[in-house]
Design a protein around this motif. Structure first.
Motif, PDB file in Angstrom:
ATOM      1  N   UNK A  41       4.376  -7.148  -1.596  1.00 12.89           N
ATOM      2  CA  UNK A  41       3.469  -6.011  -1.405  1.00 12.89           C
ATOM      3  C   UNK A  41       4.317  -4.857  -1.998  1.00 12.89           C
ATOM      4  N   UNK A  42       5.687  -4.641  -2.030  1.00 18.62           N
ATOM      5  CA  UNK A  42       6.241  -3.753  -2.642  1.00 18.62           C
ATOM      6  C   UNK A  42       6.138  -3.769  -4.028  1.00 18.62           C
ATOM      7  N   UNK A  43       6.073  -4.595  -4.837  1.00 20.32           N
ATOM      8  CA  UNK A  43       5.617  -4.804  -6.190  1.00 20.32           C
ATOM      9  C   UNK A  43       4.155  -4.418  -6.557  1.00 20.32           C
ATOM     10  N   UNK A  44       3.190  -4.938  -5.534  1.00 17.95           N
ATOM     11  CA  UNK A  44       1.685  -4.442  -5.883  1.00 17.95           C
ATOM     12  C   UNK A  44       1.630  -3.154  -5.374  1.00 17.95           C
ATOM     13  N   UNK A  45       2.505  -2.373  -4.369  1.00 15.39           N
ATOM     14  CA  UNK A  45       2.173  -1.248  -3.814  1.00 15.39           C
ATOM     15  C   UNK A  45       1.119  -1.341  -3.130  1.00 15.39           C
ATOM     16  N   UNK A  46       0.690  -2.421  -2.154  1.00 15.83           N
ATOM     17  CA  UNK A  46      -0.474  -2.483  -1.564  1.00 15.83           C
ATOM     18  C   UNK A  46      -0.117  -3.651  -0.307  1.00 15.83           C
ATOM     19  N   UNK A  47      -0.669  -3.059   0.758  1.00 20.86           N
ATOM     20  CA  UNK A  47      -0.362  -3.869   2.252  1.00 20.86           C
ATOM     21  C   UNK A  47      -1.353  -5.200   1.946  1.00 20.86           C
ATOM     22  N   UNK A  48      -0.724  -6.432   1.970  1.00 19.45           N
ATOM     23  CA  UNK A  48      -1.787  -7.460   1.920  1.00 19.45           C
ATOM     24  C   UNK A  48      -2.027  -8.156   3.222  1.00 19.45           C
ATOM     25  N   UNK A  49      -1.099  -8.029   4.309  1.00 21.00           N
ATOM     26  CA  UNK A  49      -1.712  -8.670   5.387  1.00 21.00           C
ATOM     27  C   UNK A  49      -0.978  -7.812   6.635  1.00 21.00           C
ATOM     28  N   UNK A  50      -1.722  -7.677   7.653  1.00 24.17           N
ATOM     29  CA  UNK A  50      -1.323  -7.010   8.962  1.00 24.17           C
ATOM     30  C   UNK A  50      -0.559  -7.909   9.788  1.00 24.17           C
ATOM     31  N   UNK A  51       0.616  -7.936  10.418  1.00 19.69           N
ATOM     32  CA  UNK A  51       1.272  -8.690  11.128  1.00 19.69           C
ATOM     33  C   UNK A  51       1.787  -8.151  12.393  1.00 19.69           C
ATOM     34  N   UNK A  52       1.763  -9.103  13.532  1.00 20.86           N
ATOM     35  CA  UNK A  52       2.219  -8.793  14.912  1.00 20.86           C
ATOM     36  C   UNK A  52       3.087 -10.135  15.185  1.00 20.86           C
ATOM     37  N   UNK A  53       3.462  -9.893  16.559  1.00 19.83           N
ATOM     38  CA  UNK A  53       4.351 -11.200  16.845  1.00 19.83           C
ATOM     39  C   UNK A  53       3.340 -12.311  17.114  1.00 19.83           C
TER      40      UNK A  53
END
Length: 303
Positions: A41-53
């Motif tokens: 995600x840092x390399x692409x500068x994009x959030x790819x997935x939203x995670x919770x517990x």
């Protein structure tokens, strides 16, 4: 290549809907898998997935990127395969360590089949219940029940849902009666095996989500789990072993299961190695072969 490994973690996570599930399949810890996705995600500068517990879902950017990530992985695998002539991929010489009962009575025949399919693969087997030190001994792969004692090892599941089962022979039960609970084991001869110098005489069971630990006693024990199973088949007492080890005897009626209202403790089977760079095409194919054999046997046992 770290970039390709990060891609594989992302694709597997998207397919399984879980970072933990993807990590188990790839032989990684959940923390390492999460770091791989964060790095991507840092390399692409994009959030790819939203995670919770409890849940994970791809963002719109993640959905768009997933198709291209799969294509990149496929192209990379094809490029690697092109570096080797067909048939030269499976010319490895592997030293495998495995437990006594599983090795002698299951894996030995399975590995015969594997070598018939891939005659250029050379195998050296160490069959023992002693745990190998994979950093000091010349062992390429170890097959072991239970959670790996060293978290730095790469652990590939062969039978992640395997559990221990409480069993005895019909002859023993005819002479001594059938226990209806773990607590009733105090009146029975329980056959124990040793791991190193430790006697495995505290047996764990679950019912209705509650753990019960039962101290057991018997007139014999061994540091070879195959011997303990043979004692049970011969009618000398009650045994508590993995479903994989017991499956042939259960299918043949030499042993029967006990205390059906109680669930045995987990006994997952893993293939272990010290470094992911050891996961050659031969090792990956062997893992898939053994995983299929294990699941087939467990499926028959449940049926």
């Amino acid at each position: 290549m770290r970039g390709m490994q990060d891609l594989e973690v992302f694709v597997r996570t998207a397919e399984r809907g879980s970072v933990s599930a993807a990590a188990r399949e790839l032989g990684l810890s959940p923390a390492v898998a999460s770091l791989a996705i964060k790095r991507l995600e840092d390399e692409l500068d994009s959030v790819l997935c939203l995670r919770s517990t409890r849940s994970l879902r791809l963002t719109q950017a993640g959905e768009r990127f997933l198709t291209h990530a799969r294509q990149l992985l496929d192209t990379y695998q094809q490029a690697r395969a092109a570096l080797h002539p067909e048939g030269a991929l499976l010319r490895d010489s592997l030293h495998l360590s495995m437990p006594s009962d599983f090795g002698r009575n299951l894996a030995l025949g399975w590995l015969d089949q594997f070598q018939q399919q891939h005659p250029d693969v050379q195998l050296r087997l160490s069959v023992s219940d002693r745990l190998s030190d994979m950093y000091r001994e010349p062992v390429d792969l170890a097959i072991r029940f239970g959670q790996p004692p060293d978290s730095s090892l790469v652990a590939l599941p062969l039978a992640a849902d395997c559990r221990r089962m409480l069993c005895a022979s019909p002859d023993y039960l005819a002479r001594h009666g059938q226990p209806d609970s773990p607590q009733a084991l105090t009146g029975h001869n329980c056959l124990c095996f040793m791991i190193g110098e430790r006697l495995h005489d505290r047996w764990h069971f679950w019912r209705d989500g509650q753990l019960h630990t039962q101290q057991v006693h018997g007139d014999r024990s061994a540091d070879d789990a195959d011997v303990v199973r043979r004692w049970a088949v011969a009618g000398h007492g009650i045994v508590y072993k993995s479903q994989l080890d017991l499956a042939p005897d259960l299918a043949a009626g030499r042993l029967v299961t006990l205390c059906h209202d109680w669930q045995g403790e987990p006994a997952p089977l893993y293939m272990l190695c010290a470094d992911r760079r050891q996961l050659s095409p031969t090792v990956r194919l062997l893992r898939e072969f053994l995983q299929e054999k294990c699941q087939g046997l467990l499926g028959k046992g449940r049926g």
